[in-house]
Scaffold this motif. Structure first.
Motif: not given
Ligand code: PLP
Length: 434
Positions: A140, A246, A269, A272
């Motif tokens: 994010t 993303d 991220s 994950k």
């Molecule tokens: C495709 C995608 N984009 C962005 C995010 C946001 O990730 P974070 O909460 O680690 O910033 C997620 C989280 O599940 C995601 O699946």
């Protein structure tokens, strides 16, 4: 004392008197030394047999009778990563009085240093240069830095996928509301059938005002569609449009090469699929595009254009122990081999999908096309709500998935196994009455 640490100390002793005269440097090296938990022994080449993956399960703290299939939300760190974080945190609280602020001595926090080593490793993992990578705290933050940092205004357009994760699109929507840079939504096809269909989705929505394509590499809900990012980025570049990908769901899952992908920005991220500590993130911005991005968070180096993306790491005090863990997670992933991880986990998911397809009443919402599929499957059972299916899988077989619309999302990773897949199928068959 472990053999690794003992040999490390022996190496230091052999290095001679300089270190003996500089206890702070010795302490700094020790703090970052190979830790009590070594990386697993992995043959450097060739595919890894099923027995290897079964043994690897012992690296994880998830109890042996539980199958965790929700890496799309958060990964479970292997012991080597967890121990590295705990050891470093212990070191910080215990040895903090040794912090002397000499620039060539150890630092005890992050936020004021370029953290070159971990950025080098991340850059090498994704095919970038070190100064093209910034450390953030999650996806994010990376998305927001790009969306907020570009000069866009009324009349400019950004194409965003409807229903994509808010962490991949919120920054663009904020710009729309605050500054009038218009967000134009494209709707994902259900089911997604071909790469060309997905490229056309963005190309057809493009106008002369379009400045950015915000592309999910792999959608988390919305059908778990893997977008054909390389052909999309190529087309966008021909049109003079920036591509912001993303990668929250793909780093540590699919092999990533940002140069081959041809994107202008990519964020993820690592907590994950890369199995890094919670609260770690990364952002890549192609060097040529960097001058177009203003910093969002500003501390001493926010306007230092000499140091690449370090400019976008001006977030103030942060937890260095998490970066020690991130570095260990990269080492772990590289030791396994990104291509071998991808092959293993997509293979497990293929087995799951094939098994599910044979159960009457089961539907699969995620793509089956070889270029659009991944280790994530979204599936359900006619007449069984997604929440019920999720809870039944846990109650009957200790299989943890996450509900998703009228079905569930099941992510296969290296801690999952053929047995976990089979347990899933047994529950599906029981519920289907077959
Ligand atoms: C495709 C995608 N984009 C962005 C995010 C946001 O990730 P974070 O909460 O680690 O910033 C997620 C989280 O599940 C995601 O699946």
């Amino acid at each position: 004392m472990s053999a690794t640490r003992r040999s490390f100390l022996a190496g230091l002793a052999a290095a001679g008197g300089a270190l003996a005269a500089a206890p702070e440097q010795l302490r700094a090296l020790l703090a970052r030394a190979p830790e009590r938990t070594p990386l697993p022994h992995v043959p450097p080449e060739g595919s890894l047999p099923r027995a290897f993956w079964q043994d690897l399960r012992g690296q994880f703290l998830i109890p042996p009778d539980e199958e965790f299939f929700n890496t799309g939300t958060l990964g479970s760190q292997p012991r080597v990563v967890l121990d590295a974080v705990i050891d470093h945190m212990t070191h910080v609280v215990r040895d903090i009085a040794h912090w002397d602020y000499h620039p060539d001595h150890e630092q005890y926090f992050t936020g004021y240093n370029p953290e070159t080593r971990v950025r080098e490793k991340l850059a090498s993992l994704i095919g970038a240069d070190t100064d093209e990578v910034a450390l953030t705290q999650n996806a994010t933050m990376g998305m927001s830095f790009v969306a907020n940092g570009l000069d866009l205004g009324p009349g400019d357009e950004v194409i965003v996928m409807e229903g994509s994760h808010t962490g991949g699109r919120g920054g663009w929507e904020l710009r729309d509301k605050r500054y009038g840079a218009h967000v134009r939504y494209v709707r994902p096809p259900a089911p997604a059938e071909s790469p060309g269909q997905l490229l056309a989705l963005y190309a057809d929505a493009t106008t002369p005002q379009t400045r950015v394509w915000a592309i999910p590499h792999l959608t988390s809900g919305s059908g778990a569609i893997r977008f054909p990012v390389a052909s999309m980025c190529r087309r966008a570049r021909e049109l003079g449009i920036l591509t912001v990908v993303d990668g929250a769901q793909t780093l540590g899952h699919l092999t990533i090469d940002v140069r081959q992908m041809g994107c202008d920005a990519f964020f993820s991220s690592p907590h994950k699929w890369l199995l890094a500590p919670v609260g770690t993130g990364m952002l890549y911005v192609r060097r040529e595009v960097q001058p177009r991005i203003w910093a969002t968070l500003a501390s001493s180096q926010w306007d230092n254009h000499e140091a690449g993306l370090y400019r976008l790491m001006q977030y103030g005090t942060g937890n260095l122990s998490l970066l020690v863990g991130l570095e260990r997670a990269i080492d772990f992933h590289v030791a396994l081999g990104p291509a071998r991880v991808e092959e293993r986990i997509v293979g497990l998911a293929d087995g799951l999908r094939a098994g599910l397809a044979a159960v009457p009443g089961v539907f699969i919402r995620s793509p089956l096309h070889p270029e659009l599929r991944s280790a994530t499957t979204i599936w359900g059972l006619d007449g069984v709500p997604g929440a019920t299916l999720q809870d039944e899988l846990w109650a009957r077989a200790k299989v943890r998935v996450r509900r998703n619309g009228d079905g569930v999302r099941q992510c296969c990773h290296v801690y999952n196994s053929e047995t976990g897949v089979e347990r899933t199928l047994e529950v599906a068959r029981e519920l289907a009455g077959s």
